[in-house]
Write an enzyme that holds these catalytic residues in place. Structure first.
Site, PDB file in Angstrom:
ATOM      1  N   ARG A 120      58.428  53.220  29.979  1.00 15.31           N
ATOM      2  CA  ARG A 120      58.197  54.077  31.144  1.00 15.31           C
ATOM      3  C   ARG A 120      56.812  54.706  31.139  1.00 15.31           C
ATOM      4  NH1 ARG A 120      63.874  55.737  30.337  1.00 15.31           N
ATOM      5  NH2 ARG A 120      65.130  54.572  31.847  1.00 15.31           N
ATOM      6  N   LYS A 142      44.415  51.073  39.519  1.00 14.49           N
ATOM      7  CA  LYS A 142      45.202  50.043  40.197  1.00 14.49           C
ATOM      8  C   LYS A 142      45.484  48.918  39.206  1.00 14.49           C
ATOM      9  CE  LYS A 142      44.145  50.424  45.123  1.00 14.49           C
ATOM     10  NZ  LYS A 142      43.597  49.699  46.298  1.00 14.49           N
ATOM     11  N   GLU A 184      30.802  43.120  44.203  1.00  8.85           N
ATOM     12  CA  GLU A 184      31.445  44.432  44.238  1.00  8.85           C
ATOM     13  C   GLU A 184      30.411  45.547  44.147  1.00  8.85           C
ATOM     14  OE1 GLU A 184      34.492  45.139  44.843  1.00  8.85           O
ATOM     15  OE2 GLU A 184      35.784  43.474  44.264  1.00  8.85           O
ATOM     16  N   LYS A 226      32.793  55.015  43.055  1.00 13.07           N
ATOM     17  CA  LYS A 226      34.237  54.767  43.015  1.00 13.07           C
ATOM     18  C   LYS A 226      34.983  55.974  42.464  1.00 13.07           C
ATOM     19  CE  LYS A 226      37.910  51.590  42.078  1.00 13.07           C
ATOM     20  NZ  LYS A 226      38.349  50.238  41.714  1.00 13.07           N
ATOM     21  N   GLU A 236      45.660  56.016  47.697  1.00 11.96           N
ATOM     22  CA  GLU A 236      45.319  55.364  48.964  1.00 11.96           C
ATOM     23  C   GLU A 236      46.249  55.833  50.082  1.00 11.96           C
ATOM     24  OE1 GLU A 236      44.922  50.785  50.223  1.00 11.96           O
ATOM     25  OE2 GLU A 236      43.760  51.275  48.443  1.00 11.96           O
ATOM     26  N   ARG A 241      40.320  55.891  50.120  1.00 12.71           N
ATOM     27  CA  ARG A 241      40.258  54.821  49.125  1.00 12.71           C
ATOM     28  C   ARG A 241      40.346  53.443  49.764  1.00 12.71           C
ATOM     29  NH1 ARG A 241      42.984  54.614  43.069  1.00 12.71           N
ATOM     30  NH2 ARG A 241      42.096  52.581  42.516  1.00 12.71           N
ATOM     31  N   ASN A 245      38.420  48.517  50.021  1.00 11.57           N
ATOM     32  CA  ASN A 245      38.953  47.185  50.305  1.00 11.57           C
ATOM     33  C   ASN A 245      38.062  46.382  51.241  1.00 11.57           C
ATOM     34  OD1 ASN A 245      41.346  47.513  48.753  1.00 11.57           O
ATOM     35  ND2 ASN A 245      42.261  48.698  50.410  1.00 11.57           N
ATOM     36  N   HIS A 248      38.097  42.594  51.363  1.00 11.58           N
ATOM     37  CA  HIS A 248      39.236  42.092  50.595  1.00 11.58           C
ATOM     38  C   HIS A 248      40.330  41.464  51.454  1.00 11.58           C
ATOM     39  CE1 HIS A 248      37.189  44.252  47.458  1.00 11.58           C
ATOM     40  NE2 HIS A 248      38.106  43.934  46.568  1.00 11.58           N
ATOM     41  N   HIS A 252      40.937  37.996  50.168  1.00 15.45           N
ATOM     42  CA  HIS A 252      42.202  37.625  49.533  1.00 15.45           C
ATOM     43  C   HIS A 252      42.847  36.426  50.230  1.00 15.45           C
ATOM     44  CE1 HIS A 252      43.050  41.722  47.362  1.00 15.45           C
ATOM     45  NE2 HIS A 252      42.127  40.993  46.767  1.00 15.45           N
ATOM     46  N   HIS A 266      37.305  35.858  42.451  1.00 14.63           N
ATOM     47  CA  HIS A 266      37.511  37.059  43.268  1.00 14.63           C
ATOM     48  C   HIS A 266      36.226  37.591  43.902  1.00 14.63           C
ATOM     49  CE1 HIS A 266      39.208  40.748  44.748  1.00 14.63           C
ATOM     50  NE2 HIS A 266      38.385  41.459  44.015  1.00 14.63           N
TER      51      HIS A 266
END
Length: 366
Positions: A120, A142, A184, A226, A236, A241, A245, A248, A252, A266
């Site tokens: 956990r 993330k 990036e 960032k 987000e 935030r 993206n 992206h 993606h 990527h």
């Protein structure tokens, strides 16, 4: 050394940036080790850096155990997540321990997710070894794995306790990987910092050629940007935030179409995606066409793809939009898009019609 803090109250953590830091990592890891054996997770491509880190730990009297996984995007999978969790449990990792993620974005994402769910939640440290991971995925918490439906669809927010960035490790990185990370870097200029985009236009070639001052400046600038955004919108939820993206949603979809097989990595997808986001914005009359042209020209100048043709993607607009429908940001049948009113003027648009996107993509050169 540059020190940047991600300000999240009691869960704040430092990011340290300095050439040669990997060989001196023990002094920063010792307080987290608690005198116990530290698990280090890496991949086959990072073995030389693993040797440096383990030697540094041994010299400081710290024990470590390495888990070495296969390289590549396919490692971010259920199979390797299960394997990694089993290995960490076999090593007796406790909730108070810290696992070290030594590698690029794949290792960082996978290890972070494993640590989010192991008992956990246990601690972890990011030591990113690619430019992309240094300026993006190692910061912000993330974590995720990929599935057949798309990229990063299974994951959790789980912040590291420490990020150690050694720009000198990039000297061993293939140029293609450095370019991918550079996409990036440039993204931060395109979002809200036109002066930084201009810096990239003037200094990008030097950064890619290995100039240490250019690399340190770019990494520190991107990480600071960032860190500010993550502190303002960790999960987000308020739209801040989401700006990260940029590129992206398109990118993606291109990666998914390529099958995550390495033919389009990527950062290349992000570059093409940013170019497409600006071109789409220009096509809708939102962005000056000259700004979209300028973005595409910079990608070409540094050897990055500026659209579908350069990405090797021949799929129809309908097929690419179908990939977008699996995007984790989809809400009530609507997919938010990051569009631009110009360089440094990115904004979130929740009113984009996917049919319009499909028509736009069909009109792009293949």
């Amino acid at each position: 050394m540059t020190r940047i803090t991600v300000d999240l109250g009691t869960r704040s953590y430092p990011i340290l940036i300095e050439a040669g830091l990997l060989a001196r990592a023990a002094e920063h890891l010792a307080p987290l080790a608690r005198g116990r054996t530290m698990a280090i997770v890496t991949d086959e491509n990072v073995r030389p850096h693993l040797a440096t880190l383990q030697a540094a730990l041994a010299d400081a009297g710290l024990a470590s155990e390495a888990i070495v996984l296969p390289p590549g995007e396919t490692t971010k999978s259920w199979t390797h997540l299960t394997e990694l969790c089993d290995r960490l449990l076999q090593l007796g990792v406790e909730r108070g321990d810290h696992v070290v993620a030594l590698g690029g974005g794949v290792i960082g994402d996978l290890v972070g997710f494993a640590c989010a769910i192991l008992k956990r939640g246990c601690g972890f440290v990011q030591i990113p070894t690619t430019l992309l991971a240094q300026v993006d995925s190692s910061v912000g918490g993330k974590t995720a794995i990929n599935t057949r439906a798309g990229k990063n669809l299974i994951g959790a927010f789980h912040q590291p306790s420490l990020v150690l960035i050694d720009p000198s490790v990039l000297d061993t990185l293939p140029l293609r990987e450095v370019r991918a990370g550079y996409a990036e870097v440039v993204k931060y200029g395109l979002i809200d910092d036109p002066a930084f985009f201009a810096w990239c236009e003037a200094n990008g070639a030097a950064l890619l050629a290995g100039d240490p001052d250019a690399r340190h400046y770019a990494i520190a600038h991107a990480v600071a940007a960032k860190a500010r955004i993550v502190a303002a919108d960790e999960h987000e939820t308020n739209g801040t935030r989401a700006l990260l993206n940029l590129g992206h949603t398109f990118g993606h979809a291109l990666e998914a179409e390529a099958g995550f097989d390495g033919s389009l990595i990527h950062g290349e997808g992000v570059a093409a995606g940013c170019a497409l986001a600006f071109a789409f914005s220009a096509a809708q009359g939102i962005c000056p066409p000259g700004d979209a042209t300028r973005v595409a020209a910079h990608w070409r100048a540094v050897g990055l793809p500026d659209g579908l043709a350069a990405s090797g993607i021949t799929a129809s607009g309908a097929r690419l939009v179908d990939h977008m429908r699996h995007d984790k940001k989809m809400a009530a049948g609507t997919l938010p898009f990051l569009l631009a009113r110009g360089i440094g003027q990115t904004y979130l648009d929740k009113t984009v019609d996917l049919a319009t996107v499909e028509t736009f993509l069909d009109a792009q050169p293949r």
